[in-house]
Design an enzyme around this catalytic site. Structure first.
Site, PDB file in Angstrom:
ATOM      1  N   ASP A 105      -0.745 -18.554  -9.007  1.00  0.00           N
ATOM      2  CA  ASP A 105      -1.558 -19.395  -9.872  1.00  0.00           C
ATOM      3  C   ASP A 105      -0.660 -20.071 -10.901  1.00  0.00           C
ATOM      4  OD1 ASP A 105      -4.364 -20.198 -10.620  1.00  0.00           O
ATOM      5  OD2 ASP A 105      -3.621 -19.490 -12.547  1.00  0.00           O
TER       6      ASP A 105
ATOM      7  N   GLU B 158      -3.896 -22.572  -4.741  1.00  0.00           N
ATOM      8  CA  GLU B 158      -5.158 -23.261  -4.899  1.00  0.00           C
ATOM      9  C   GLU B 158      -5.078 -24.618  -4.203  1.00  0.00           C
ATOM     10  OE1 GLU B 158      -7.524 -24.536  -8.984  1.00  0.00           O
ATOM     11  OE2 GLU B 158      -5.580 -23.583  -9.055  1.00  0.00           O
TER      12      GLU B 158
ATOM     13  N   CYS C 284     -14.339 -12.399  -9.650  1.00  0.00           N
ATOM     14  CA  CYS C 284     -13.801 -11.183 -10.235  1.00  0.00           C
ATOM     15  C   CYS C 284     -12.956 -10.473  -9.181  1.00  0.00           C
ATOM     16  CB  CYS C 284     -14.937 -10.275 -10.700  1.00  0.00           C
ATOM     17  SG  CYS C 284     -14.365  -8.623 -11.178  1.00  0.00           S
TER      18      CYS C 284
ATOM     19  N   CYS D  81     -14.649  -6.749  -8.475  1.00  0.00           N
ATOM     20  CA  CYS D  81     -15.852  -6.483  -7.682  1.00  0.00           C
ATOM     21  C   CYS D  81     -16.253  -7.657  -6.794  1.00  0.00           C
ATOM     22  CB  CYS D  81     -17.014  -6.100  -8.597  1.00  0.00           C
ATOM     23  SG  CYS D  81     -17.651  -7.486  -9.552  1.00  0.00           S
TER      24      CYS D  81
ATOM     25  N   CYS E 193     -15.653  -9.693 -16.513  1.00  0.00           N
ATOM     26  CA  CYS E 193     -16.717  -9.708 -15.512  1.00  0.00           C
ATOM     27  C   CYS E 193     -17.993  -9.110 -16.107  1.00  0.00           C
ATOM     28  CB  CYS E 193     -16.284  -8.912 -14.284  1.00  0.00           C
ATOM     29  SG  CYS E 193     -17.547  -8.846 -13.013  1.00  0.00           S
TER      30      CYS E 193
ATOM     31  N   CYS F 227     -19.053  -5.807 -13.491  1.00  0.00           N
ATOM     32  CA  CYS F 227     -18.402  -4.500 -13.481  1.00  0.00           C
ATOM     33  C   CYS F 227     -17.603  -4.249 -14.759  1.00  0.00           C
ATOM     34  CB  CYS F 227     -17.500  -4.367 -12.255  1.00  0.00           C
ATOM     35  SG  CYS F 227     -16.074  -5.471 -12.331  1.00  0.00           S
TER      36      CYS F 227
ATOM     37  N   ASP G 247      -4.961 -15.817 -15.290  1.00  0.00           N
ATOM     38  CA  ASP G 247      -4.088 -16.338 -14.234  1.00  0.00           C
ATOM     39  C   ASP G 247      -3.798 -15.273 -13.172  1.00  0.00           C
ATOM     40  OD1 ASP G 247      -4.022 -18.612 -15.793  1.00  0.00           O
ATOM     41  OD2 ASP G 247      -2.113 -18.096 -16.737  1.00  0.00           O
TER      42      ASP G 247
HETATM   43 ZN   LIG Z   1     -16.422  -7.538 -11.478  1.00  0.00          ZN
END
Ligand SMILES: [Zn+2]
Length: 452
Positions: free
Chosen positions: A215, A315, A373, A376, A392, A395, A402
């Site tokens: 990234d 990306e 995320c 999760c 997140c 979770c 990054d």
């Molecule tokens: Zn999460």
């Protein structure tokens, strides 16, 4: 044994008379281009007019041979008349003008017949503000010693950088130089050599074969991570680059305080002060310096990365420009620089990965690498550019923004296209892109998939 094309570019330290000769060659190239373009345009107009009078095809004025060879032949036949000074420059300058025009005409012709993708209009006349360069394909083109190169008519030129590496390659017969381009760019003269290097296909580099995601960040230049969620590398901007950026911001604040071309009080144009003009000149030099520094850093980083990792995921390029409305101008200087760096990084990684025998995967443009995320797999609706830490809501995972994106990219390859060389996401289907990416992540945390 195969052959690989390489480019070696050196900044040149030209004296006054060398600079004049270089400019004369660039001008000669432009003159030949424009002269031949005028001839071709007149020929096309003549034939068009004749056709409109109903003259049958076989009686029309014959068409000019628009190949590089044809244009060069015509140039040589008339150069004494068109450019009695032609002998001042190497014939390569005019040959280059003819070659470039032939290529531009061929693009236009193919685009018109629909055999070439994209739009390509009829060539325009080359101006002094255009690309200042000239390419040599024959004559004395070589590296002379560890500090000097030789170009036709210009002779021996001093390079700012060490040329030993290329010199050794040529002297030991490992490579040959096929052409050289002399160009004026960002206030400096450069020569770039196109080099054919013999490569041993069996040579294998020792490196990690599992995928890594990269990234490009605002604060740090790059973050490299593996699919297991481990940060492998973090390359921060070198200190001299950060300093240059600070200096640029200070200059921009200074310019804001000075009398600029726009008067906010009366909403009218006005004559800017000489102080403002001086600051603008310093700003543009600072921009050029930052761009040079970033490019150097990127070159070093990408060379190392493509040698160390055989399977890289980044990306998709188009995502960058689309993330915020208004383009780079609205997102500020820093963001604009990051976007420009990203485009450069993607290009460098693409060719260096190929040289190193590795693969580069571009994630599907709809793959939410920043918003997913890595703990999760839940996808955020919105992530502000100012949020440096990814948090997140599902979770509670908190991770550097990054790094989070880099991990997701590393997993993208594992889930969708591992080992597919040169995969291009542009033709990928939105649904399959998301479904397979989400499918990988549901393995970690069932029930919270990225699939819509
Ligand atoms: Zn999460």
């Amino acid at each position: 044994m195969g052959e690989r094309l390489l480019a070696y570019r050196f900044a040149l330290d030209l004296n006054q008379s060398q600079t004049e000769t270089a400019l004369s060659h660039v001008g000669g190239r432009r003159f030949a281009y424009n002269q031949m373009l005028a001839v071709v345009t007149a020929n096309l107009a003549q034939r068009h007019a004749e056709r409109s009078y109903g003259i049958p095809p076989e009686l029309l004025t014959p068409s000019v041979d628009r190949s590089a060879f044809g244009l060069q032949k015509l140039w040589n036949a008339y150069k004494q008349e068109w450019a009695p000074w032609w002998a001042e420059n190497s014939k390569e300058a005019y040959a280059d003008g003819c070659r470039r025009l032939a290529a531009a005409l061929s693009n236009w012709h193919k685009a018109r017949r629909g055999t070439r993708k994209g739009q390509s209009g009829f060539p325009r006349f080359a101006s002094r503000r255009g690309r200042q360069s000239v390419t040599y394909t024959t004559g004395a083109i070589r590296v002379d010693d560890r500090r000097h190169v030789v170009l036709p008519r210009l002779g021996r030129l001093r390079a700012f950088e060490d040329t030993t590496k290329l010199l050794t390659l040529v002297e030991t017969g490992q490579a040959r130089i096929s052409r050289a381009t002399l160009a004026f760019h960002r206030g400096r003269w450069f020569v770039s050599f196109t080099v054919h290097k013999h490569v041993d296909d069996h040579a294998k580099l020792h490196r990690l074969s599992r995928p890594v995601g990269i990234d490009v960040g605002v604060k740090d230049l790059l973050v490299v991570a593996g699919p297991n969620g481990r940060e492998l590398e973090r390359i921060s901007a070198p200190r001299h680059l950060a300093e240059a950026q600070r200096r640029l911001r200070a200059l921009q604040r200074k310019a804001d305080r000075q009398v600029g071309p726009w008067d906010p009080a009366s909403n009218r144009h006005r004559d800017p002060s000489s102080g403002w003009r001086r600051t603008q000149a310093r700003i543009s030099r600072a921009h050029a310096r930052i761009a040079n520094l970033r490019e150097d850093t990127l070159h070093q980083a990408t060379t190392r990365i493509t040698r160390a990792y055989g399977n890289i995921v980044i990306e998709d390029l188009n995502v960058r420009g689309m993330t915020t409305a208004g383009g780079s101008r609205k997102r500020g200087l820093n963001r604009a620089l990051v976007d420009a760096s990203f485009a450069k990084l993607a290009r460098m990684l693409a060719y260096k990965a190929r040289w190193a025998g590795g693969t580069l995967t571009r994630a599907d443009r709809f793959f939410p690498s920043s918003k997913t995320c890595s703990g999760c797999g839940a996808v955020k609706i919105k992530l502000l550019l100012s949020e440096r830490t990814f948090r997140c809501e599902h979770c509670g995972h908190g991770i550097d923004r990054d790094l989070n994106a880099a991990i997701n990219l590393a997993r993208y390859s594992a889930g969708t296209s591992a080992g597919v060389p040169g995969r291009d996401a542009s033709g990928a289907n939105r649904k399959t892109g998301l479904a397979s990416a989400g499918g990988d992540e549901t393995g970690t945390c069932p029930g919270r998939s990225a699939t819509p």
